[in-house]
Scaffold this motif. Structure first.
Motif, short mmCIF file in Angstrom:
data_model
loop_
_atom_site.label_atom_id
_atom_site.label_comp_id
_atom_site.label_asym_id
_atom_site.label_seq_id
_atom_site.Cartn_x
_atom_site.Cartn_y
_atom_site.Cartn_z
N GLN A 299 114.63 42.19 17.30
CA GLN A 299 113.20 42.46 17.24
C GLN A 299 112.97 43.96 17.00
OE1 GLN A 299 111.10 42.12 21.03
NE2 GLN A 299 113.03 42.37 22.18
N ALA A 300 111.90 44.27 16.31
CA ALA A 300 111.45 45.64 16.15
C ALA A 300 110.20 45.80 17.02
CB ALA A 300 111.15 45.96 14.69
N VAL A 301 110.36 46.41 18.16
CA VAL A 301 109.26 46.62 19.10
C VAL A 301 108.41 47.79 18.59
CG1 VAL A 301 108.66 47.23 21.47
CG2 VAL A 301 110.64 45.76 21.00
N ARG A 302 107.11 47.64 18.61
CA ARG A 302 106.22 48.66 18.09
C ARG A 302 105.07 48.95 19.06
NH1 ARG A 302 106.93 49.81 12.80
NH2 ARG A 302 108.24 48.39 11.58
N ALA A 303 104.59 50.17 18.97
CA ALA A 303 103.35 50.54 19.67
C ALA A 303 102.66 51.62 18.86
CB ALA A 303 103.64 51.04 21.07
N GLN A 304 101.33 51.55 18.78
CA GLN A 304 100.60 52.65 18.19
C GLN A 304 100.90 53.91 18.99
OE1 GLN A 304 96.41 51.86 17.90
NE2 GLN A 304 96.66 50.78 15.95
N SER A 305 101.14 55.00 18.29
CA SER A 305 101.59 56.20 19.00
C SER A 305 100.86 57.44 18.51
CB SER A 305 103.10 56.38 18.82
OG SER A 305 103.39 57.00 17.57
N ASN A 306 101.23 58.56 19.09
CA ASN A 306 100.72 59.87 18.72
C ASN A 306 101.66 60.59 17.77
OD1 ASN A 306 102.82 60.19 20.49
ND2 ASN A 306 101.75 61.54 21.91
N LYS A 307 102.69 59.92 17.28
CA LYS A 307 103.63 60.53 16.34
C LYS A 307 102.91 60.86 15.04
CE LYS A 307 108.18 58.96 17.56
NZ LYS A 307 109.36 58.25 17.02
N GLN A 308 103.06 62.09 14.57
CA GLN A 308 102.26 62.52 13.45
C GLN A 308 103.13 63.06 12.31
OE1 GLN A 308 99.75 65.08 15.72
NE2 GLN A 308 101.29 66.64 16.03
N LEU A 309 102.74 62.69 11.11
CA LEU A 309 103.38 63.17 9.89
C LEU A 309 102.39 64.08 9.17
CD1 LEU A 309 105.60 63.02 7.61
CD2 LEU A 309 104.31 61.07 6.71
N TYR A 310 102.80 65.30 8.88
CA TYR A 310 101.90 66.23 8.19
C TYR A 310 102.71 67.19 7.33
CZ TYR A 310 103.23 69.78 11.68
OH TYR A 310 103.94 70.67 12.46
N VAL A 311 102.03 67.86 6.43
CA VAL A 311 102.61 68.98 5.70
C VAL A 311 101.93 70.24 6.19
CG1 VAL A 311 102.96 70.07 3.46
CG2 VAL A 311 103.15 67.59 3.67
N GLY A 312 102.70 71.12 6.81
CA GLY A 312 102.16 72.36 7.34
C GLY A 312 102.17 73.45 6.27
N LEU A 313 101.04 74.13 6.11
CA LEU A 313 100.89 75.19 5.12
C LEU A 313 100.78 76.52 5.86
CD1 LEU A 313 98.21 73.38 2.91
CD2 LEU A 313 100.71 73.26 2.72
N VAL A 314 101.74 77.40 5.69
CA VAL A 314 101.77 78.64 6.46
C VAL A 314 100.63 79.54 5.98
CG1 VAL A 314 103.15 80.64 7.14
CG2 VAL A 314 104.24 78.40 6.84
N THR A 315 99.67 79.75 6.86
CA THR A 315 98.37 80.28 6.45
C THR A 315 98.32 81.78 6.23
OG1 THR A 315 97.69 80.47 8.78
CG2 THR A 315 97.16 78.40 7.64
N ASN A 316 99.39 82.50 6.53
CA ASN A 316 99.38 83.95 6.30
C ASN A 316 100.32 84.36 5.17
OD1 ASN A 316 101.78 83.50 7.61
ND2 ASN A 316 101.52 85.16 9.11
N LYS A 317 100.73 83.38 4.35
CA LYS A 317 101.59 83.68 3.21
C LYS A 317 100.97 83.09 1.94
CE LYS A 317 105.95 83.75 5.81
NZ LYS A 317 107.30 83.16 5.92
N PRO A 318 100.99 83.86 0.82
CA PRO A 318 100.44 83.32 -0.42
C PRO A 318 101.22 82.08 -0.87
CG PRO A 318 100.83 85.69 -0.57
CD PRO A 318 101.50 85.21 0.69
N PRO A 319 100.57 81.12 -1.49
CA PRO A 319 99.14 81.10 -1.81
C PRO A 319 98.30 80.46 -0.70
CG PRO A 319 100.17 79.20 -2.79
CD PRO A 319 101.27 79.96 -2.08
#
Length: 546
Positions: A299-319
């Motif tokens: 079985q694949a046990v599942r639960a809605q979670s707070n695990k997050q997928l994002y792309v982080g953009l470093v805000t003090n470097k161009p562009p």
């Protein structure tokens, strides 16, 4: 504290096999009866813990130890049923409404929530037979301030200024004094990691003049009041837990012994599960889980979670120091393709910095895939012909790699020239938190406390002062509102602040918010009782055979 030093303390993803190679086989030395085979659960996981004491090495394997060995804190989250095989916890209730007493028998606070007086239950004992006392609780906080590691970080989060903030009223009563109102006092302590007591009676037996806090002994031994104790660790091979024979909390463990095998490759963990040689294969990727679903014995046990997928953009470097460029990348990201092709639909669109299962959540991130809008914004920002960008990710995370490939393909359609950089785990974590990267694909972060203020603060608050703020986001309005929100109890006024915080992140786009994805456990069909909590660890005491 220097970046690299703090990295070694706080990073979650370092190779536990490498770090643990310096340890010897060890045992708690507490005699237990011989355990029947049916009372044993066998699990395959990536590695062995670098240390049992989370103040000395924080890895995911170590967090699993803390969740089960040191999982005897003042409070615990209230458990709710999610499905026939899965339980979850109450994250939407505020104050103490979403918790129950674990070691705490009763508690009360002053009017503004800055002082909590807590009476401890009688009969809660460690595996060494010592009952938890007020002195244990005070000693644990004294140790955290002396060691100056993750526990001290949590003290700062809670507003505990010094060991003197923990007052011993009598043998079974403590008084906790905070420097200001904290809306997350109960939720942080319900995590059962860094706010609970050690068995100080046993630990002090192993202290020396050179090691007054028994760091060396606690590095390789457990001294918690949780349902399990560490029997031994063979570095790079296995960790074995045995039940705390004196445990009187809830629930009563069904499995008396937990054998956790170190199997670095997820494909090998899957093979062991399919062969029936382990009960649980931990950390499988979504493609592997599809094989589990198709096996009638698994079985694949599942639960809605707070695990997050994002792309982080470093805000003090161009562009990405230009907000319009960040917004353009938000419009250029293939959200639905990622959810469908990588997670097979087992993910939810991430629509806020606050998980949608938390109190305080408001959907504010409303970008969709629109290449025309992205191109228009890039032209306005002064990049009509695009730009060069290095997108880095943890090579050990298959979903991060696959996401990066899809993002690269989409971003190139609006003119961005993307180079992918796969980094070994330790290198990735060090370079990310030391702010050496330009953009990152991340799927190994989640806010532990089920509170909108904490979720807004932990990874994006306070600019350069926050080590975990890997994208160097530093918005004055955001920081000021965040400080206010973290020092007031839940109220309509606080919710207005939380809403504005979420709006700012959506407007400023330090993260391209892609999805929240499921917490998953691949297991034999005869297991149930799985409990999801915000740390995304596994609680063995809840597991049962059908």
């Amino acid at each position: 504290m220097k970046c690299l030093t703090l990295f070694r303390v706080l990073q979650k993803s370092a190779s536990a096999v490498v770090l643990a190679s310096v340890l010897a086989i060890f045992s708690v030395g507490v005699a237990l009866p011989v355990v029947a085979e049916n009372d044993t659960l066998v699990m395959a996981i990536q590695g062995t813990p670098a240390a049992i004491d989370g103040e000395q090495a924080l890895t995911s394997e170590g967090e699993m130890m803390m969740a089960n060995v040191h999982g005897g804190d003042l409070f615990a989250y209230k458990v709710t049923k999610a499905s026939d095989s899965t339980q979850t916890v109450d994250l939407r209730s505020t104050g103490d409404q979403g918790v129950v007493g674990l070691i705490a028998e009763s508690w009360e606070s002053n009017e503004d929530g800055t002082v909590y007086t807590i009476k401890l239950k009688q009969g809660m004992k460690s595996a060494y037979g010592n009952a938890v006392m007020s002195g244990d609780y005070r000693w644990a906080w004294e140790r955290r301030f002396a060691v100056k590691s993750v526990g001290k970080f949590m003290a700062d989060v809670l507003g505990i200024d010094s060991p003197g903030s923990i007052e011993i009223v009598d043998d079974r009563t403590v008084r906790v004094k905070l420097r200001g109102t904290s809306p997350i006092f109960f939720k942080i302590l319900a995590q059962n990691y860094y706010g609970g007591p050690f068995d100080s009676v046993e630990a002090k037996k192993h202290a020396t003049a050179d090691d007054p806090w028994a760091k060396e002994w606690l590095r390789t031994h457990s001294a918690g009041f949780g349902p399990y104790q560490v029997d031994h660790v063979t570095p790079g091979t296995e960790t074995v837990l045995t039940v705390n024979p004196n445990w009187q909390g809830e629930p009563t463990p069904s499995f008396k012994r937990i054998i956790i095998k170190a199997v670095p490759e997820s494909s090998a963990r899957l093979a062991l599960l399919k062969a029936g040689q382990v009960d649980i294969a931990w950390g499988l990727n979504e493609r592997e889980l599809q094989q589990v679903v198709n096996d009638p014995n698994l079985q694949a046990v599942r639960a809605q979670s707070n695990k997050q997928l994002y792309v982080g953009l470093v805000t003090n470097k161009p562009p990405f120091d230009n907000k319009k460029v960040r917004q353009a990348m938000a419009w250029a990201t293939p959200y639905r393709d990622i959810i469908d092709k990588i997670y097979y639909g087992h993910a939810r669109r991430m629509t806020s910095i606050v998980p949608d299962i938390y109190a305080g959540y408001v959907p504010t991130y409303k970008y969709e895939t629109d290449f025309n809008k992205a191109k228009a914004l890039l032209a306005e920002a002064g990049y009509p012909n695009g730009f060069d960008v290095m997108l880095s990710y943890n090579a050990a995370q298959k979903e991060s790699e696959e996401t990066s490939i899809l993002v690269k393909s989409a971003w190139e359609q609006v003119g961005a020239r993307v180079t992918l950089q796969a980094l070994p785990t330790a290198v990735y974590v060090e370079q990310k938190y030391c702010k050496k990267l330009q953009a990152v694909t991340e799927n190994e972060q989640w806010p532990w406390s089920g509170d909108g203020g904490y979720a807004s603060w932990v990874y994006l608050g306070n600019g350069a002062e926050n080590y975990l703020n890997a994208v160097s986001f530093d918005n004055q309005e955001y920081n000021q509102l965040l400080e206010k929100a973290m020092r007031m109890l839940d109220s309509p006024e606080r919710q207005k602040i939380l809403t504005r915080l979420q709006e700012i992140v959506a407007e400023e786009v330090p993260w391209v918010q892609i999805s929240w994805f499921d917490w998953t456990v691949a297991a034999k069909k005869d297991l149930n009782g799985f409990l999801w909590t915000p740390d995304n660890q596994i609680r063995f005491a809840y597991l049962r055979r059908r």
